[in-house]
Design a protein around this motif. Structure first.
Motif, PDB file in Angstrom:
ATOM      1  N   SER A 122      42.877  59.831  30.599  1.00 59.15           N
ATOM      2  CA  SER A 122      43.129  60.881  31.593  1.00 59.15           C
ATOM      3  C   SER A 122      42.852  60.346  32.984  1.00 59.15           C
ATOM      4  CB  SER A 122      42.244  62.095  31.300  1.00 59.15           C
ATOM      5  OG  SER A 122      40.870  61.742  31.336  1.00 59.15           O
ATOM      6  N   GLY A 123      43.556  60.890  33.967  1.00 61.83           N
ATOM      7  CA  GLY A 123      43.333  60.512  35.345  1.00 61.83           C
ATOM      8  C   GLY A 123      43.913  59.173  35.747  1.00 61.83           C
ATOM      9  N   LEU A 124      44.828  58.645  34.940  1.00 62.71           N
ATOM     10  CA  LEU A 124      45.400  57.323  35.230  1.00 62.71           C
ATOM     11  C   LEU A 124      46.918  57.424  35.226  1.00 62.71           C
ATOM     12  CD1 LEU A 124      44.316  53.893  33.871  1.00 62.71           C
ATOM     13  CD2 LEU A 124      46.690  54.590  33.598  1.00 62.71           C
ATOM     14  N   ASP A 125      47.530  56.855  36.221  1.00 61.41           N
ATOM     15  CA  ASP A 125      48.990  56.807  36.308  1.00 61.41           C
ATOM     16  C   ASP A 125      49.462  55.498  35.724  1.00 61.41           C
ATOM     17  OD1 ASP A 125      51.367  57.598  38.956  1.00 61.41           O
ATOM     18  OD2 ASP A 125      51.660  56.684  36.985  1.00 61.41           O
ATOM     19  N   PHE A 126      50.137  55.538  34.572  1.00 58.82           N
ATOM     20  CA  PHE A 126      50.588  54.325  33.906  1.00 58.82           C
ATOM     21  C   PHE A 126      51.553  53.510  34.775  1.00 58.82           C
ATOM     22  CE2 PHE A 126      48.697  54.470  29.808  1.00 58.82           C
ATOM     23  CZ  PHE A 126      48.565  55.801  29.462  1.00 58.82           C
ATOM     24  N   ARG A 127      52.164  54.161  35.767  1.00 61.35           N
ATOM     25  CA  ARG A 127      53.079  53.418  36.636  1.00 61.35           C
ATOM     26  C   ARG A 127      52.324  52.525  37.618  1.00 61.35           C
ATOM     27  NH1 ARG A 127      56.019  58.574  38.983  1.00 61.35           N
ATOM     28  NH2 ARG A 127      53.802  59.104  39.067  1.00 61.35           N
ATOM     29  N   LEU A 128      51.032  52.772  37.757  1.00 61.79           N
ATOM     30  CA  LEU A 128      50.239  52.036  38.743  1.00 61.79           C
ATOM     31  C   LEU A 128      49.230  51.069  38.127  1.00 61.79           C
ATOM     32  CD1 LEU A 128      49.481  54.935  41.256  1.00 61.79           C
ATOM     33  CD2 LEU A 128      51.338  53.256  41.330  1.00 61.79           C
ATOM     34  N   TYR A 129      48.849  51.288  36.879  1.00 67.07           N
ATOM     35  CA  TYR A 129      47.804  50.470  36.280  1.00 67.07           C
ATOM     36  C   TYR A 129      48.212  49.961  34.911  1.00 67.07           C
ATOM     37  CZ  TYR A 129      44.760  52.459  39.839  1.00 67.07           C
ATOM     38  OH  TYR A 129      44.195  52.830  41.027  1.00 67.07           O
ATOM     39  N   ALA A 130      47.895  48.707  34.691  1.00 69.85           N
ATOM     40  CA  ALA A 130      48.046  48.156  33.347  1.00 69.85           C
ATOM     41  C   ALA A 130      46.948  48.725  32.452  1.00 69.85           C
ATOM     42  CB  ALA A 130      47.949  46.632  33.391  1.00 69.85           C
ATOM     43  N   THR A 131      47.213  48.721  31.159  1.00 71.28           N
ATOM     44  CA  THR A 131      46.217  49.152  30.187  1.00 71.28           C
ATOM     45  C   THR A 131      46.127  48.101  29.097  1.00 71.28           C
ATOM     46  OG1 THR A 131      47.918  50.423  29.034  1.00 71.28           O
ATOM     47  CG2 THR A 131      46.543  51.617  30.596  1.00 71.28           C
ATOM     48  N   GLY A 132      45.052  48.168  28.341  1.00 70.41           N
ATOM     49  CA  GLY A 132      44.927  47.138  27.323  1.00 70.41           C
ATOM     50  C   GLY A 132      43.788  47.385  26.363  1.00 70.41           C
ATOM     51  N   TRP A 133      43.685  46.495  25.408  1.00 70.07           N
ATOM     52  CA  TRP A 133      42.616  46.485  24.419  1.00 70.07           C
ATOM     53  C   TRP A 133      41.874  45.164  24.512  1.00 70.07           C
ATOM     54  CZ3 TRP A 133      41.299  50.680  21.557  1.00 70.07           C
ATOM     55  CH2 TRP A 133      42.229  51.719  21.483  1.00 70.07           C
ATOM     56  N   TYR A 134      40.560  45.260  24.415  1.00 69.85           N
ATOM     57  CA  TYR A 134      39.691  44.100  24.451  1.00 69.85           C
ATOM     58  C   TYR A 134      38.725  44.203  23.282  1.00 69.85           C
ATOM     59  CZ  TYR A 134      41.419  43.352  29.189  1.00 69.85           C
ATOM     60  OH  TYR A 134      42.227  43.123  30.261  1.00 69.85           O
ATOM     61  N   ARG A 135      38.072  43.106  22.972  1.00 66.05           N
ATOM     62  CA  ARG A 135      37.079  43.141  21.904  1.00 66.05           C
ATOM     63  C   ARG A 135      35.914  42.225  22.241  1.00 66.05           C
ATOM     64  NH1 ARG A 135      40.557  40.188  17.050  1.00 66.05           N
ATOM     65  NH2 ARG A 135      40.431  38.049  17.863  1.00 66.05           N
ATOM     66  N   GLN A 136      34.807  42.514  21.617  1.00 67.31           N
ATOM     67  CA  GLN A 136      33.599  41.730  21.875  1.00 67.31           C
ATOM     68  C   GLN A 136      32.755  41.652  20.620  1.00 67.31           C
ATOM     69  OE1 GLN A 136      31.167  43.290  25.073  1.00 67.31           O
ATOM     70  NE2 GLN A 136      30.364  41.259  25.547  1.00 67.31           N
ATOM     71  N   VAL A 137      32.242  40.456  20.372  1.00 64.80           N
ATOM     72  CA  VAL A 137      31.274  40.251  19.289  1.00 64.80           C
ATOM     73  C   VAL A 137      29.946  39.872  19.924  1.00 64.80           C
ATOM     74  CG1 VAL A 137      33.033  39.604  17.613  1.00 64.80           C
ATOM     75  CG2 VAL A 137      31.931  37.832  18.983  1.00 64.80           C
ATOM     76  N   PRO A 138      28.850  40.146  19.239  1.00 67.09           N
ATOM     77  CA  PRO A 138      27.532  39.839  19.823  1.00 67.09           C
ATOM     78  C   PRO A 138      27.414  38.384  20.233  1.00 67.09           C
ATOM     79  CG  PRO A 138      27.279  41.203  17.880  1.00 67.09           C
ATOM     80  CD  PRO A 138      28.726  40.820  17.941  1.00 67.09           C
ATOM     81  N   GLY A 139      26.918  38.168  21.434  1.00 68.28           N
ATOM     82  CA  GLY A 139      26.692  36.808  21.911  1.00 68.28           C
ATOM     83  C   GLY A 139      27.906  36.158  22.540  1.00 68.28           C
ATOM     84  N   LYS A 140      29.030  36.860  22.571  1.00 65.54           N
ATOM     85  CA  LYS A 140      30.238  36.291  23.171  1.00 65.54           C
ATOM     86  C   LYS A 140      30.776  37.214  24.255  1.00 65.54           C
ATOM     87  CE  LYS A 140      31.868  33.506  19.292  1.00 65.54           C
ATOM     88  NZ  LYS A 140      33.050  33.150  18.450  1.00 65.54           N
ATOM     89  N   GLN A 141      31.586  36.631  25.105  1.00 66.52           N
ATOM     90  CA  GLN A 141      32.206  37.420  26.169  1.00 66.52           C
ATOM     91  C   GLN A 141      33.295  38.319  25.614  1.00 66.52           C
ATOM     92  OE1 GLN A 141      33.609  34.685  29.199  1.00 66.52           O
ATOM     93  NE2 GLN A 141      31.739  34.980  30.383  1.00 66.52           N
ATOM     94  N   ARG A 142      33.509  39.428  26.309  1.00 66.53           N
ATOM     95  CA  ARG A 142      34.605  40.308  25.944  1.00 66.53           C
ATOM     96  C   ARG A 142      35.921  39.564  26.172  1.00 66.53           C
ATOM     97  NH1 ARG A 142      33.907  46.361  28.026  1.00 66.53           N
ATOM     98  NH2 ARG A 142      31.900  45.875  27.036  1.00 66.53           N
ATOM     99  N   GLU A 143      36.840  39.680  25.215  1.00 69.52           N
ATOM    100  CA  GLU A 143      38.103  38.963  25.330  1.00 69.52           C
ATOM    101  C   GLU A 143      39.277  39.928  25.242  1.00 69.52           C
ATOM    102  OE1 GLU A 143      38.830  36.244  22.140  1.00 69.52           O
ATOM    103  OE2 GLU A 143      38.635  37.758  20.585  1.00 69.52           O
ATOM    104  N   MET A 144      40.349  39.545  25.911  1.00 75.12           N
ATOM    105  CA  MET A 144      41.564  40.336  25.883  1.00 75.12           C
ATOM    106  C   MET A 144      42.215  40.212  24.518  1.00 75.12           C
ATOM    107  SD  MET A 144      45.137  40.215  25.995  1.00 75.12           S
ATOM    108  CE  MET A 144      45.673  38.654  26.704  1.00 75.12           C
ATOM    109  N   VAL A 145      42.667  41.329  23.981  1.00 76.20           N
ATOM    110  CA  VAL A 145      43.405  41.353  22.723  1.00 76.20           C
ATOM    111  C   VAL A 145      44.886  41.582  23.003  1.00 76.20           C
ATOM    112  CG1 VAL A 145      43.739  42.565  20.544  1.00 76.20           C
ATOM    113  CG2 VAL A 145      41.421  42.188  21.422  1.00 76.20           C
TER     114      VAL A 145
END
Length: 111
Positions: free
Chosen positions: A25-48
């Motif tokens: 909510s509150g986001l215009d898809f025409r203006l912002y990209a969206t995505g999914w990321y994941r993270q495991v303990p001890g590692k950086q969050r990565e783009m999926v």
């Protein structure tokens, strides 16, 4: 105010499928990209997977051909279909948009 609410996820055996949904909510898809990321303990969050404002998709090499990101602009939803899941896909998954994050949900792939 941008708000992201995730649902889906859980546990599945290797080779199985899971789907994730993210209500934004509150986001215009025409203006912002969206995505999914994941993270495991001890590692950086990565783009999926990501969706550009034009609707183009990008995937990490590790999920390419197995995961599919999509959106429904009318419903303000972003989805992630995960097929042929592997043990190494186990992580907390987050949806993201406009520099905001969903709450994160655990996806566990195990025997």
């Amino acid at each position: 105010q941008v708000h992201l609410e995730e649902s889906g996820g859980g546990w599945v055996q290797p080779g199985g499928s899971l789907s994730r949904s993210c209500a934004i909510s509150g986001l215009d898809f025409r203006l912002y990209a969206t995505g999914w990321y994941r993270q495991v303990p001890g590692k950086q969050r990565e783009m999926v997977a990501t969706l550009t404002t034009a609707g183009r998709t990008m995937y990490s090499d590790s999920v390419k051909g197995r995961f599919t990101i999509s959106r429904d602009i009318a419903q303000n939803m972003v989805y992630l279909q995960m097929n042929s899941l592997r043990i190494e896909d186990t992580a907390v998954y987050f949806c993201a948009g406009a520099n905001r994050w969903g709450q994160g949900t655990q996806v566990t792939v195990s025997l």
